[in-house]
Write a protein that holds these residues in place. Structure first.
Motif, PDB file in Angstrom:
ATOM      1  N   ASP A 152      -0.509   9.515  -4.127  1.00 56.85           N
ATOM      2  CA  ASP A 152      -1.258   8.333  -4.522  1.00 56.85           C
ATOM      3  C   ASP A 152      -1.117   8.159  -6.026  1.00 56.85           C
ATOM      4  O   ASP A 152      -0.838   9.112  -6.762  1.00 56.85           O
ATOM      5  CB  ASP A 152      -2.746   8.488  -4.180  1.00 56.85           C
ATOM      6  CG  ASP A 152      -3.012   8.229  -2.706  1.00 56.85           C
ATOM      7  OD1 ASP A 152      -2.227   7.497  -2.099  1.00 56.85           O
ATOM      8  OD2 ASP A 152      -4.008   8.764  -2.195  1.00 56.85           O
ATOM      9  N   LYS A 203       0.830  -1.195   0.000  1.00 55.09           N
ATOM     10  CA  LYS A 203       0.000   0.000   0.000  1.00 55.09           C
ATOM     11  C   LYS A 203       0.867   1.249   0.000  1.00 55.09           C
ATOM     12  O   LYS A 203       1.944   1.279   0.581  1.00 55.09           O
ATOM     13  CB  LYS A 203      -0.934  -0.002   1.211  1.00 55.09           C
ATOM     14  CG  LYS A 203      -1.998  -1.080   1.175  1.00 55.09           C
ATOM     15  CD  LYS A 203      -2.953  -0.966   2.356  1.00 55.09           C
ATOM     16  CE  LYS A 203      -4.040  -2.034   2.273  1.00 55.09           C
ATOM     17  NZ  LYS A 203      -4.993  -1.936   3.429  1.00 55.09           N
ATOM     18  N   LYS A 246      -3.248   6.621   0.734  1.00 52.59           N
ATOM     19  CA  LYS A 246      -4.574   6.195   1.174  1.00 52.59           C
ATOM     20  C   LYS A 246      -5.218   5.168   0.248  1.00 52.59           C
ATOM     21  O   LYS A 246      -5.990   4.329   0.698  1.00 52.59           O
ATOM     22  CB  LYS A 246      -5.486   7.420   1.282  1.00 52.59           C
ATOM     23  CG  LYS A 246      -5.093   8.393   2.380  1.00 52.59           C
ATOM     24  CD  LYS A 246      -6.060   9.561   2.438  1.00 52.59           C
ATOM     25  CE  LYS A 246      -5.684  10.529   3.545  1.00 52.59           C
ATOM     26  NZ  LYS A 246      -6.619  11.694   3.602  1.00 52.59           N
TER      27      LYS A 246
END
Length: 524
Positions: free
Chosen positions: A463, A224, A227
């Motif tokens: 991101d 990851k 977010k």
């Protein structure tokens, strides 16, 4: 084929009579790109009216959805001209899109629900309505998220002079067109054997936005970032993997590439065989159709393959009927991610590499490929998609195992020989220079597109979606600041008028009901 076999072929083609036979390679590019709003969310607006009709504009159209644009260049012998044409088409379209942007990567983002993806509309003609209903079928069969993935298709044909030289050197008794078709099928088989290399080199979708999964579970070892970003540390091209543009329902289709008749028979069987999976969906005979028909494939274009043999079809002619009528004319490479490092989605070095690699696939020996070998090639692709940049990665090679580095090194050694021969024919040095530079990527995976993408994504601190959005803004500004070069704006504006008139003519010429039109189409 052994190195010795390829060496013999190049030696035979290097004599004066055949030395320049490869000159005249023709190419065309189809680049897909989502239209997005300034915040990165997929556009809900219809196809920009300022670019004409999606049904009849041969250069600017849509693919699956209203927001998935497709830019199509004409056939050209000049790679630089093709890229300039692609740039002009995108510049013109951006001017007609207001504050919208072109998404610069393959995997979509900022899509909350697949119903946000509006099916492409092609007008009120029977042909246009058929195109939309086909896409309705794709949505109901596979979901719209898969259909929002963008790619680049690279079309290539070799000159008659090369085919004539090869026909002579091999002392073939076949007609020239049959020889050409067999040659392109040989190329396709070799391409499939070493498709993993394309994913390793040019795969550029190692990351995706969490929203893409739509709650689906996956066993992939995602990490990851921020977010909403998931990425594979050593992955290359999620677009080509199980989360991407694939169709598990087609895994049972045994479409083979050992002869043109065999290939066509495999596809025709699929478009005429009722599906066990989609039989409950209403077809065009229903008042509320959800797909064209209930067969494994609605039409031939539904067959997902990383490479296709092609022939320009006549009006009303299916792709396979065109192939049966006149043989293979060119091949379409469908395995390329959108290049995020290019404002047009593909760059000149990629084209130079593909020229050499596809010529190599054509010239090297290509034994027939059985279903087990096709399965092994798919297995290797999946391995590289998910783990391609892993140190010491092993691939399936002739039922044994071989490291990606060893196999890749051998391929590049042979590509260097092909590049040298092509440089001589064209009077250039860029083919050899490209192969020499890219050969270093085999032992330096951080130089590959996916390696660079992951590194830049991490460095940005953004991101995945916001990283791509920044690129989209950068490329829009670049298009705005440069002039048209190959397609002048007045000519592009004229194509808009011509396409709208052509769409209206098609609509006014319809005499059958939609159902009767499809009855006739499927009876052919």
């Amino acid at each position: 084929m052994t190195t010795h076999d390829l060496t013999n072929a190049l030696e035979a083609l290097s004599v004066n009579e055949h030395q320049y036979a490869v000159k005249g390679i023709k190419r065309g590019i189809e680049r897909e790109s989502l239209r997005i709003k300034s915040d990165g969310v997929i556009s809900a607006k219809g196809h920009p009216k300022g670019v004409g009709s999606a049904l009849t504009n041969g250069h600017i159209t849509t693919d699956f959805s209203e927001s998935l644009l497709e830019f199509i260049t004409p056939v050209s012998e000049s790679s630089t001209q093709t890229l300039k044409q692609l740039k002009d088409l995108q510049k013109f379209t951006l001017e007609k899109m207001g504050d919208e942007l072109l998404w610069p990567i393959s995997m979509p983002c900022f899509i909350e629900h697949q119903d946000d993806i509006v099916l492409a509309q092609f007008g009120d003609s029977n042909t246009g309505k058929m195109k939309t209903l086909y896409r309705e079928g794709l949505k109901n069969r596979y979901g719209s998220m898969m259909q929002a993935i963008a790619g680049v298709h690279f079309n290539i044909s070799f000159p008659d002079s090369l085919w004539q030289s090869l026909h002579t050197l091999k002392q073939s008794d076949a007609s020239l067109q049959d020889f050409i078709s067999d040659g392109y099928l040989s190329l396709i088989r070799n391409f499939k054997r070493e498709l993993w290399l394309i994913s390793y080199m040019f795969g550029a979708s190692p990351a995706l936005c969490n929203s893409f999964l739509q709650g689906r579970k996956t066993d992939l070892p995602f990490k990851k970032l921020g977010k909403g970003t998931l990425y594979l540390e050593v992955g290359t091209a999620l677009r080509l993997g199980n989360l991407g543009y694939t169709n598990s329902a087609q895994s049972s289709l045994r479409v083979m590439y050992n002869s043109l008749d065999e290939y066509v028979a495999g596809l025709k069987k699929a478009i005429n065989t009722p599906s066990d999976i989609y039989g409950d969906l209403d077809d065009y005979t229903s008042k509320t159709p959800k797909q064209l028909n209930k067969n494994i494939l609605q039409i031939e274009n539904e067959f997902y393959s990383p490479i296709r043999p092609k022939r320009n079809a006549k009006s009303g002619e299916t792709p396979t009927d065109a192939l049966l009528r006149a043989g293979i004319e060119y091949v379409e490479i469908r395995a390329l991610d959108v290049n995020p490092f290019s404002e047009v989605g593909i760059d000149l070095e990629q084209i130079h590499f593909l020229d050499v690699f596809l010529t190599y696939c054509l010239l090297k020996d290509s034994p027939e490929m059985d279903w087990k070998e096709q399965a092994r090639s798919t297995e290797n692709l999946d391995t590289v998609v998910n783990q391609g940049r892993e140190a010491g990665l092993m691939l399936n090679f002739n039922n044994g195992s071989r490291s990606l580095q060893s196999w890749g090194d051998e391929i590049f050694t042979q590509l260097a020989d092909v590049a040298k021969w092509m440089d001589t024919a064209y009077g250039v040095d860029y083919y050899s220079n490209t192969i020499k530079r890219m050969a270093t990527w085999i032992y330096n995976p951080e130089l590959t597109y996916s390696g660079r993408y992951v590194a830049q994504l991490k460095e940005s601190g953004l991101d995945n979606g916001h990283f791509a959005l920044a690129l989209a803004n950068k490329y829009k500004q670049s298009h705005e600041s440069t002039d048209y070069s190959e397609f002048l704006k007045p000519w592009l504006e004229q194509q808009v008028i011509v396409s709208n008139e052509a769409r209206a003519a098609i609509e006014s010429a319809d005499t059958l009901t939609f159902t009767a039109f499809l009855d006739a189409y499927f009876k052919k």
